[in-house]
Design a protein around this motif. Sequence first.
Motif, PDB file in Angstrom:
ATOM      1  N   SER A   1      94.440 -64.861 -64.717  1.00  0.00           N
ATOM      2  CA  SER A   1      94.830 -64.873 -66.131  1.00  0.00           C
ATOM      3  C   SER A   1      96.177 -64.190 -66.336  1.00  0.00           C
ATOM      4  O   SER A   1      97.014 -64.651 -67.125  1.00  0.00           O
TER       5      SER A   1
ATOM      6  N   CYS B   1      88.249 -68.791 -72.167  1.00  0.00           N
ATOM      7  CA  CYS B   1      87.706 -68.358 -70.883  1.00  0.00           C
ATOM      8  C   CYS B   1      87.312 -69.592 -70.072  1.00  0.00           C
ATOM      9  O   CYS B   1      87.142 -70.688 -70.616  1.00  0.00           O
TER      10      CYS B   1
ATOM     11  N   TRP C   1      96.985 -55.909 -78.980  1.00  0.00           N
ATOM     12  CA  TRP C   1      96.128 -57.082 -79.118  1.00  0.00           C
ATOM     13  C   TRP C   1      96.734 -58.142 -80.039  1.00  0.00           C
ATOM     14  O   TRP C   1      96.050 -58.989 -80.578  1.00  0.00           O
TER      15      TRP C   1
ATOM     16  N   PHE D   1      91.702 -62.641 -69.993  1.00  0.00           N
ATOM     17  CA  PHE D   1      92.895 -61.803 -70.047  1.00  0.00           C
ATOM     18  C   PHE D   1      93.107 -60.922 -68.822  1.00  0.00           C
ATOM     19  O   PHE D   1      94.244 -60.622 -68.477  1.00  0.00           O
ATOM     20  N   SER D   2      92.042 -60.477 -68.158  1.00  0.00           N
ATOM     21  CA  SER D   2      92.159 -59.344 -67.238  1.00  0.00           C
ATOM     22  C   SER D   2      92.119 -59.690 -65.759  1.00  0.00           C
ATOM     23  O   SER D   2      92.306 -58.802 -64.930  1.00  0.00           O
TER      24      SER D   2
ATOM     25  N   VAL E   1      92.696 -67.419 -76.481  1.00  0.00           N
ATOM     26  CA  VAL E   1      92.739 -67.907 -75.110  1.00  0.00           C
ATOM     27  C   VAL E   1      91.319 -68.219 -74.664  1.00  0.00           C
ATOM     28  O   VAL E   1      90.403 -67.419 -74.862  1.00  0.00           O
TER      29      VAL E   1
ATOM     30  N   ARG F   1      98.294 -60.685 -79.331  1.00  0.00           N
ATOM     31  CA  ARG F   1      98.164 -62.044 -78.809  1.00  0.00           C
ATOM     32  C   ARG F   1      96.849 -62.698 -79.206  1.00  0.00           C
ATOM     33  O   ARG F   1      96.622 -63.858 -78.913  1.00  0.00           O
TER      34      ARG F   1
ATOM     35  N   CYS G   1      97.883 -55.844 -72.532  1.00  0.00           N
ATOM     36  CA  CYS G   1      96.801 -56.641 -73.107  1.00  0.00           C
ATOM     37  C   CYS G   1      95.658 -56.801 -72.107  1.00  0.00           C
ATOM     38  O   CYS G   1      94.483 -56.671 -72.460  1.00  0.00           O
ATOM     39  N   ALA G   2      95.999 -57.069 -70.845  1.00  0.00           N
ATOM     40  CA  ALA G   2      94.969 -57.230 -69.812  1.00  0.00           C
ATOM     41  C   ALA G   2      94.174 -55.944 -69.633  1.00  0.00           C
ATOM     42  O   ALA G   2      92.945 -55.961 -69.503  1.00  0.00           O
TER      43      ALA G   2
ATOM     44  N   ALA H   1      91.858 -55.324 -72.696  1.00  0.00           N
ATOM     45  CA  ALA H   1      90.668 -56.182 -72.640  1.00  0.00           C
ATOM     46  C   ALA H   1      89.670 -55.650 -71.618  1.00  0.00           C
ATOM     47  O   ALA H   1      88.459 -55.597 -71.873  1.00  0.00           O
TER      48      ALA H   1
ATOM     49  N   ASP I   1      99.720 -65.751 -67.849  1.00  0.00           N
ATOM     50  CA  ASP I   1     100.496 -65.195 -68.952  1.00  0.00           C
ATOM     51  C   ASP I   1     101.909 -64.802 -68.532  1.00  0.00           C
ATOM     52  O   ASP I   1     102.806 -64.696 -69.371  1.00  0.00           O
TER      53      ASP I   1
ATOM     54  N   VAL J   1     101.986 -58.097 -71.204  1.00  0.00           N
ATOM     55  CA  VAL J   1     100.885 -58.808 -70.550  1.00  0.00           C
ATOM     56  C   VAL J   1      99.916 -57.822 -69.903  1.00  0.00           C
ATOM     57  O   VAL J   1      98.692 -57.927 -70.058  1.00  0.00           O
TER      58      VAL J   1
END
Length: 472
Positions: free
Chosen positions: A329, A313, A304, A324-325, A311, A306, A366-367, A370, A333, A363
């Motif tokens: 998104s 929404c 996390w 993120f997900s 960012v 980032r 992180c996705a 989240a 990224d 990436v």
Amino acid sequence: MDKSGREPNPLITVAEAGGFTPGLLGTVLARVARSAPKEISRREIAAGWPGTARPVDRRPILQPTVSKAVRQLAKYGLLAEGTRQKQGRNWVRHLRLGGGFVTATAHVMQKRSQPTGVTTLLCDIGGTRILAERTRMFTDSEASWELLARTIHQHVHLLTESDSTKSLFGVGVEVGAPTIGGVVTPITEATGTTGFSADLGGMLRRLFDHDPIPGTPSLAIVVENDVSCLTSLVYRDLGYRSTDLAVVAILDEGVGGGLIMDGLLRRGRSGRAMEVGHLIVDLPPGWRDDEPDTAHQRLVRTRWARLAEPVKCRCGLLGHVDAFSTPSSIRRDLGRHHEDDELPWTSLAAAVAATDAPHSSSVFACAGAAFGRGLAHVCNVADPGELVLFVPEGLVPPVPEPFAEFITCAEHELEESFAVRGRPSTTYQWRPLPPTRDALARLFGRAAAVRVLDTIIEQALQLDDDLDQLAS
């Protein structure tokens, strides 16, 4: 509304024509639909399933009463005699959903807050077979909710004209936005969480009242959130085996959810229940700053990192799952824009191929984290018995790196949540979304047909409850 102030409902019309209570016919129809496309005996319908998840299945009914209700439903083509099967020493005719009615459904394609096209389908009332379909895409200059309503109305007329022997049971429209009472409230950055509203149900009702489908005096119109429809289909396919079910789907621009509690679909006061994409996930649920510096904490911080660069929404707020997900998104990224003629997964795979491996892994980690934290919030609040996760086909395990990072991180966050950690109460499974637009439209179209049937039955049962209260 009809003359009694009720929503038009073909099942209530059939019940009143034969002197039956709508709830009785609704119960019998629900129990036959439960087994669709398989057949069911009158004895099974009468016995029900005491102690089961759905309220409509629990109470036994006298078999002579079932036989009378079956005759009335069969008279109007809602039920039909099936095959002869041996039951004890006797041979009996089993029952199946009839072919006298069809349901029209519409899968709405959207970009942000505007519809970009629609696929309208004609299905059997159980949503098991698609009989015909039509698609129209809108140009940017003409796209509007009013045009969408007119197109659906036109499509339904054209599709039903091809077979005048069947009556129209209802029209179901699924949209990628919160809905309540037929009103759609798309979420945009300009309007935030309130959004503007489009009374799509009202538009359709006026069109069908002005230019009705021949032979359809009581047309039910249901406008529902897309993942709520999908939840109804999944619940039926799982055999209604759990009283509590959550379904979460990662679509191109948003992460949506549907929730069954105590055997019934729950929408919330304004239709915004289970907007999983708008859960804040800057820290995992249950996080404690006073814990020692464990490997788990270091792993979470790495995934996390980032968050130092917030960012936004699409609703205008920061730190949401949608930021993120979603495929859009993740493409952002990875530094790739989505072309309109590309499928979400196709463009995502192409973006990975053009990106160095360490960055791609970061990436997707992180996705996934989240997404997993959003799921953890769902489990902490609703504590569902089952959790079904629909994701792009290329993310369903087992998958290669860097896509596997998404699954690993999502499952880790989910399994570390307060409601799931160390408990076998919530089981979850990954399912692929169809890889093509046409297949996706058919999946959601079938789901909308199931939602129409469930809504019509629920209204019939509710009418019986209302009459019982007036009599008491």
